[in-house]
Scaffold this motif. Structure first.
Motif, PDB file in Angstrom:
ATOM      1  N   GLU A 123       0.840  -1.200   0.000  1.00 23.86           N
ATOM      2  CA  GLU A 123       0.000   0.000   0.000  1.00 23.86           C
ATOM      3  C   GLU A 123       0.872   1.246   0.000  1.00 23.86           C
ATOM      4  O   GLU A 123       0.590   2.223  -0.707  1.00 23.86           O
ATOM      5  CB  GLU A 123      -0.924   0.000   1.221  1.00 23.86           C
ATOM      6  N   GLN A 124       1.952   1.219   0.791  1.00 25.83           N
ATOM      7  CA  GLN A 124       2.890   2.343   0.786  1.00 25.83           C
ATOM      8  C   GLN A 124       3.557   2.488  -0.584  1.00 25.83           C
ATOM      9  O   GLN A 124       3.724   3.602  -1.096  1.00 25.83           O
ATOM     10  CB  GLN A 124       3.953   2.132   1.868  1.00 25.83           C
ATOM     11  N   PHE A 125       3.921   1.362  -1.181  1.00 29.84           N
ATOM     12  CA  PHE A 125       4.568   1.388  -2.492  1.00 29.84           C
ATOM     13  C   PHE A 125       3.645   1.987  -3.551  1.00 29.84           C
ATOM     14  O   PHE A 125       4.038   2.881  -4.308  1.00 29.84           O
ATOM     15  CB  PHE A 125       4.972  -0.038  -2.885  1.00 29.84           C
ATOM     16  N   HIS A 126       2.396   1.473  -3.616  1.00 21.35           N
ATOM     17  CA  HIS A 126       1.460   1.950  -4.641  1.00 21.35           C
ATOM     18  C   HIS A 126       1.099   3.417  -4.426  1.00 21.35           C
ATOM     19  O   HIS A 126       0.935   4.168  -5.394  1.00 21.35           O
ATOM     20  CB  HIS A 126       0.198   1.090  -4.644  1.00 21.35           C
ATOM     21  N   GLN A 127       0.990   3.823  -3.170  1.00 21.48           N
ATOM     22  CA  GLN A 127       0.657   5.219  -2.909  1.00 21.48           C
ATOM     23  C   GLN A 127       1.776   6.139  -3.389  1.00 21.48           C
ATOM     24  O   GLN A 127       1.516   7.187  -3.997  1.00 21.48           O
ATOM     25  CB  GLN A 127       0.403   5.426  -1.417  1.00 21.48           C
ATOM     26  N   SER A 128       3.015   5.728  -3.144  1.00 24.18           N
ATOM     27  CA  SER A 128       4.140   6.558  -3.604  1.00 24.18           C
ATOM     28  C   SER A 128       4.202   6.625  -5.132  1.00 24.18           C
ATOM     29  O   SER A 128       4.556   7.664  -5.704  1.00 24.18           O
ATOM     30  CB  SER A 128       5.450   6.019  -3.042  1.00 24.18           C
ATOM     31  N   ARG A 129       3.848   5.532  -5.803  1.00 23.97           N
ATOM     32  CA  ARG A 129       3.857   5.521  -7.272  1.00 23.97           C
ATOM     33  C   ARG A 129       2.709   6.363  -7.834  1.00 23.97           C
ATOM     34  O   ARG A 129       2.878   7.084  -8.829  1.00 23.97           O
ATOM     35  CB  ARG A 129       3.745   4.088  -7.798  1.00 23.97           C
ATOM     36  N   LEU A 130       1.542   6.269  -7.212  1.00 19.21           N
ATOM     37  CA  LEU A 130       0.390   7.022  -7.720  1.00 19.21           C
ATOM     38  C   LEU A 130       0.565   8.524  -7.500  1.00 19.21           C
ATOM     39  O   LEU A 130       0.145   9.341  -8.332  1.00 19.21           O
ATOM     40  CB  LEU A 130      -0.893   6.532  -7.035  1.00 19.21           C
ATOM     41  N   ILE A 131       1.170   8.875  -6.377  1.00 22.34           N
ATOM     42  CA  ILE A 131       1.359  10.296  -6.080  1.00 22.34           C
ATOM     43  C   ILE A 131       2.273  10.968  -7.106  1.00 22.34           C
ATOM     44  O   ILE A 131       2.159  12.178  -7.380  1.00 22.34           O
ATOM     45  CB  ILE A 131       1.919  10.462  -4.642  1.00 22.34           C
ATOM     46  N   GLU A 132       3.145  10.179  -7.721  1.00 19.38           N
ATOM     47  CA  GLU A 132       4.037  10.734  -8.748  1.00 19.38           C
ATOM     48  C   GLU A 132       3.250  11.329  -9.913  1.00 19.38           C
ATOM     49  O   GLU A 132       3.736  12.226 -10.606  1.00 19.38           O
ATOM     50  CB  GLU A 132       4.974   9.640  -9.265  1.00 19.38           C
ATOM     51  N   HIS A 133       2.032  10.816 -10.124  1.00 21.21           N
ATOM     52  CA  HIS A 133       1.213  11.306 -11.241  1.00 21.21           C
ATOM     53  C   HIS A 133       0.236  12.396 -10.808  1.00 21.21           C
ATOM     54  O   HIS A 133      -0.438  13.001 -11.650  1.00 21.21           O
ATOM     55  CB  HIS A 133       0.434  10.149 -11.867  1.00 21.21           C
ATOM     56  N   VAL A 134       0.129  12.611  -9.474  1.00 17.22           N
ATOM     57  CA  VAL A 134      -0.783  13.642  -8.972  1.00 17.22           C
ATOM     58  C   VAL A 134       0.038  14.899  -8.682  1.00 17.22           C
ATOM     59  O   VAL A 134       0.344  15.241  -7.534  1.00 17.22           O
ATOM     60  CB  VAL A 134      -1.522  13.143  -7.711  1.00 17.22           C
ATOM     61  N   GLN A 171      -8.184  11.221  -1.518  1.00 16.21           N
ATOM     62  CA  GLN A 171      -8.883  10.032  -1.035  1.00 16.21           C
ATOM     63  C   GLN A 171      -8.898   8.935  -2.096  1.00 16.21           C
ATOM     64  O   GLN A 171      -8.762   7.741  -1.782  1.00 16.21           O
ATOM     65  CB  GLN A 171     -10.318  10.393  -0.647  1.00 16.21           C
ATOM     66  N   GLN A 172      -9.044   9.325  -3.355  1.00 15.75           N
ATOM     67  CA  GLN A 172      -9.024   8.336  -4.431  1.00 15.75           C
ATOM     68  C   GLN A 172      -7.658   7.655  -4.545  1.00 15.75           C
ATOM     69  O   GLN A 172      -7.559   6.458  -4.808  1.00 15.75           O
ATOM     70  CB  GLN A 172      -9.386   8.996  -5.771  1.00 15.75           C
ATOM     71  N   VAL A 173      -6.598   8.436  -4.330  1.00 16.19           N
ATOM     72  CA  VAL A 173      -5.251   7.851  -4.351  1.00 16.19           C
ATOM     73  C   VAL A 173      -5.117   6.806  -3.250  1.00 16.19           C
ATOM     74  O   VAL A 173      -4.590   5.699  -3.464  1.00 16.19           O
ATOM     75  CB  VAL A 173      -4.175   8.946  -4.189  1.00 16.19           C
ATOM     76  N   GLN A 174      -5.616   7.114  -2.059  1.00 16.90           N
ATOM     77  CA  GLN A 174      -5.559   6.166  -0.947  1.00 16.90           C
ATOM     78  C   GLN A 174      -6.386   4.922  -1.234  1.00 16.90           C
ATOM     79  O   GLN A 174      -5.953   3.792  -0.958  1.00 16.90           O
ATOM     80  CB  GLN A 174      -6.034   6.835   0.337  1.00 16.90           C
ATOM     81  N   ASN A 175      -7.589   5.129  -1.790  1.00 23.91           N
ATOM     82  CA  ASN A 175      -8.451   3.983  -2.099  1.00 23.91           C
ATOM     83  C   ASN A 175      -7.814   3.065  -3.134  1.00 23.91           C
ATOM     84  O   ASN A 175      -7.815   1.839  -2.980  1.00 23.91           O
ATOM     85  CB  ASN A 175      -9.813   4.466  -2.606  1.00 23.91           C
ATOM     86  N   GLN A 176      -7.257   3.666  -4.181  1.00 21.93           N
ATOM     87  CA  GLN A 176      -6.635   2.850  -5.218  1.00 21.93           C
ATOM     88  C   GLN A 176      -5.396   2.128  -4.685  1.00 21.93           C
ATOM     89  O   GLN A 176      -5.130   0.985  -5.064  1.00 21.93           O
ATOM     90  CB  GLN A 176      -6.250   3.736  -6.412  1.00 21.93           C
ATOM     91  N   SER A 177      -4.646   2.778  -3.801  1.00 19.43           N
ATOM     92  CA  SER A 177      -3.487   2.121  -3.188  1.00 19.43           C
ATOM     93  C   SER A 177      -3.924   0.911  -2.387  1.00 19.43           C
ATOM     94  O   SER A 177      -3.278  -0.151  -2.429  1.00 19.43           O
ATOM     95  CB  SER A 177      -2.749   3.111  -2.272  1.00 19.43           C
ATOM     96  N   ALA A 178      -5.037   1.052  -1.664  1.00 20.17           N
ATOM     97  CA  ALA A 178      -5.548  -0.058  -0.861  1.00 20.17           C
ATOM     98  C   ALA A 178      -6.003  -1.205  -1.755  1.00 20.17           C
ATOM     99  O   ALA A 178      -5.692  -2.382  -1.498  1.00 20.17           O
ATOM    100  CB  ALA A 178      -6.698   0.414   0.028  1.00 20.17           C
ATOM    101  N   TYR A 179      -6.750  -0.887  -2.818  1.00 24.03           N
ATOM    102  CA  TYR A 179      -7.205  -1.939  -3.743  1.00 24.03           C
ATOM    103  C   TYR A 179      -6.015  -2.694  -4.331  1.00 24.03           C
ATOM    104  O   TYR A 179      -5.995  -3.926  -4.377  1.00 24.03           O
ATOM    105  CB  TYR A 179      -8.028  -1.325  -4.885  1.00 24.03           C
TER     106      TYR A 179
END
Length: 533
Positions: free
Chosen positions: A439-450, A488-496
């Motif tokens: 979850e930490q990994f995906h959140q850091s990757r998704l934030i790169e695009h936000v 919140q969407q970034v967090q939700n997608q990281s969790a999924y």
């Protein structure tokens, strides 16, 4: 037949022989023993769906609350390896009553726990008692029935176990939603004490055996307990305490490694080891041990994290989270009868391979997680697992008892059950670590695009800001809410995505059981081995 070997072994251990059976109807004994097993399995599964309630009530994180499950499984597994000796020393009936009494009392104490530490202590006592009940109940059934009727008795035992796994999550969810999570433990008290009274009255007494055959490997037991306990601490607390950057984790890792290194030569040199390392290291039993461990990991990890996922990410109540598992439980119940029939005609290795493939299919279905999944899509994944589990559990008994001498049948039963619980506790810990880390990994990757420089981000921010403006918010409030919504969407997608990674790992674990099953030898079909749960 394996059942005959069990009877022979228990007779030598001081239990009554077939000819010395009391006049009590054996089916009454079977019902009472099955009821005790029902309670033990119910308490294994009932806590999984109420972990968010326990976390909230105790003021701890859901990761810390998962210790409620893992401590029970570890103590259960440690108790299993000591139960054959204690049953011989005290007598099966006395030992069974002690375990049932301790289980009932510790259940009431769990319901009264005032913090997480006290709850974990009482869960450890529960696990110790539950681990002692299972192998002894199987020996009681083997002795109460003649060889030709043992299959029916073990079928009743198996049905009780499966029904408990079906009822547990739903009952736990309903109690938590409508009363309190404490009722999940409280209900064991009256049932346990009533069962104790009936067993004390109706079960024939047996004489304890305190001869030299009942010597106990104290050092071996302590090494096994230290290895399993330290391993669980490392797996459960490693991520939270920064793994080997923590002196605490390093200390327990050293204890785990030393206990394991010392355990092997010690057990190999003992005449009466608590764990027969040569048996575990053999091709046949060793492969069965590993497959059962992997199956336990899949079963307990999915039973804990599928309800947790639907509660935290899909907004399900605890009751509906339990109901997601229920259709799979009914499928398992039906498959128990089907596999019981076909297992006398098909080699166990082929059934185990098929079951592992079904388990892998179930896990693969769960890798396609997204926010719009409906109830039945999730339930169908559990139904696929419900097809696979009996194809593994029942045939693996016939395969694991193949070639085991009569004086090692009780140990084989204890080790197979211990493999399931140990694998389950390790599986839950691994899933927790994968979930948190990924979850930490995906959140850091998704934030790169936000980022403000991203045109896609600007377009999304503008569209969402416009939506909130239409709801009557001022321009500044609308933009602030839009930014929060994107976060919140970034967090939700990281969790999924982290749950997807957990199910990928479990799918690979399922597939790893296939080559292990292929290595099994052919067995003589038609025998009846003791049931595991």
């Amino acid at each position: 037949m394996a059942g005959r070997r069990v009877s022979d072994a228990t007779a030598r251990a001081g239990g009554p022989t077939a000819g010395a059976r009391a006049s009590t109807n054996p089916w009454i004994i079977a019902v009472l023993v099955a009821l005790a097993a029902f309670m033990e399995v119910l308490d294994t599964t009932i806590a999984n769906v109420v972990l968010p309630y326990i976390a909230g009530g105790m003021g701890v994180s859901e990761d810390e609350a998962s210790w409620v499950v893992t401590t029970y499984l570890v103590s259960n597994a440690v108790s299993l390896v000591a139960s054959p000796y204690l049953a011989r020393l005290l007598g099966r009936k006395t030992f069974f009553l002690i375990c049932l009494g301790l289980f009932s009392i510790s259940s009431l104490l769990c319901a009264q726990a005032w913090n997480l530490d006290s709850l974990l202590l009482f869960r450890i006592l529960q696990g110790v008692a539950g681990g002692g009940m299972v192998p002894v109940s199987q020996s009681i059934l083997a002795d109460a029935f003649p060889p030709e009727k043992r299959g029916q008795a073990f079928a009743l035992f198996g049905v009780a176990v499966v029904v408990a796994s079906v009822v547990g999550p739903t009952l736990g969810g309903w109690l938590a939603d409508n009363l309190s999570w404490r009722w999940c433990f409280l209900i064991n008290g009256p049932v346990g004490f009533a069962t104790m009274a009936l067993i004390a009255l109706l079960l024939p007494a047996d004489k304890p055996n305190q001869t030299k055959q009942a010597r106990f490997d104290v050092v071996g037991f302590l090494l096994v307990a230290s290895f399993l306990g330290a391993l669980e601490v490392v797996l459960d607390r490693g991520l939270e305490d920064d793994w080997f950057g923590s002196t605490f984790i390093v200390t327990f890792a050293v204890i785990c490694a030393l206990a394991f290194v010392l355990m092997i030569p010690w057990e190999l040199s003992r005449k009466d080891p608590v764990i027969d390392m040569r048996m575990v290291g053999s091709r046949q039993f060793g492969a069965c041990f590993l497959v059962m461990g992997a199956t336990g990991a899949i079963l307990y990890a999915t039973t804990q994290y599928l309800p947790l996922m639907v509660q935290t990410e899909f907004g399900y109540t605890a009751t509906w989270a339990g109901l997601v598992l229920t259709p799979g439980g009914f499928v398992t119940m039906v498959m128990m009868f089907i596999v019981g029939q076909v297992s006398s005609r098909i080699q166990p290795k082929y059934l185990i391979m098929t079951g592992a493939v079904f388990a892998a299919i179930s896990m693969y279905q769960l890798t396609n997680v997204y926010g719009d999944l409906d109830f039945w899509t999730l339930a169908k994944t559990r139904m696929a697992l419900g097809v696979g589990l009996p194809l593994i559990f029942i045939p693996i008994l016939a395969a694991s008892y193949e070639g085991i001498p009569a004086n090692r049948v009780d140990m084989a039963s204890a080790l197979i059950n211990a493999a399931r619980n140990t694998g389950g506790s390790i599986g839950v810990s691994i899933a927790a670590n994968v979930l948190t880390h990924r979850e930490q990994f995906h959140q850091s990757r998704l934030i790169e695009h936000v980022t403000p420089s991203s045109q896609q981000y600007q377009d999304t921010l503008q569209q969402v800001t416009h939506y909130f403006a239409l709801q009557g918010f001022s321009p500044s409030d609308a933009q602030a809410r839009a930014t929060a919504w994107i976060g919140q969407q970034v967090q939700n997608q990281s969790a999924y995505l982290s749950y997807v990674d957990v199910f990928w790992v479990l799918m690979l674990l399922s597939l790893a059981a296939v080559p292990l099953a292929m290595s099994l030898r052919k067995v003589k079909l038609g025998g009846q081995a003791p049931a595991a749960h």
